[in-house]
Design a protein around this motif. Sequence first.
Motif: not given
Length: 128
Positions: A31-32, A70, A72-73, A76
Amino acid sequence: MKLKLTVLALTTVIGLHAPALQADEEQRYEHFKGQPAKNLDQALFNLANFNAKLEQIMAKGELTANDMATIHQLSYTLENALQRLDEEVDTMQEVLEEVHLASESMDFETVQKQGKVYLESTGKIVKK
């Protein structure tokens, strides 16, 4: 009776393993925080830039596991930007309501002041 015991046993087994499954799920995905969006300008900047990055990845067609990580990141930062945009639009609605009510009561000063605030903020999201 036998069915009740089987259901009870399954429920107990699942209940005992649920925390482990949840922990395993959280370990699988990192998680970021994402880039912050402290104001409308920053939210719009991040939205434009990170949408471009997402669009570039999506244009490749076939996505890889690395692409998914990528994306997914990136999501955020995009979520932060959209949340800020939502908050800013709520504020714009409140300011416009002040303009609306002031126009009904012939409150020239409020219409001038809040109308300017409204136009400045919406001008950032509306193309002229």
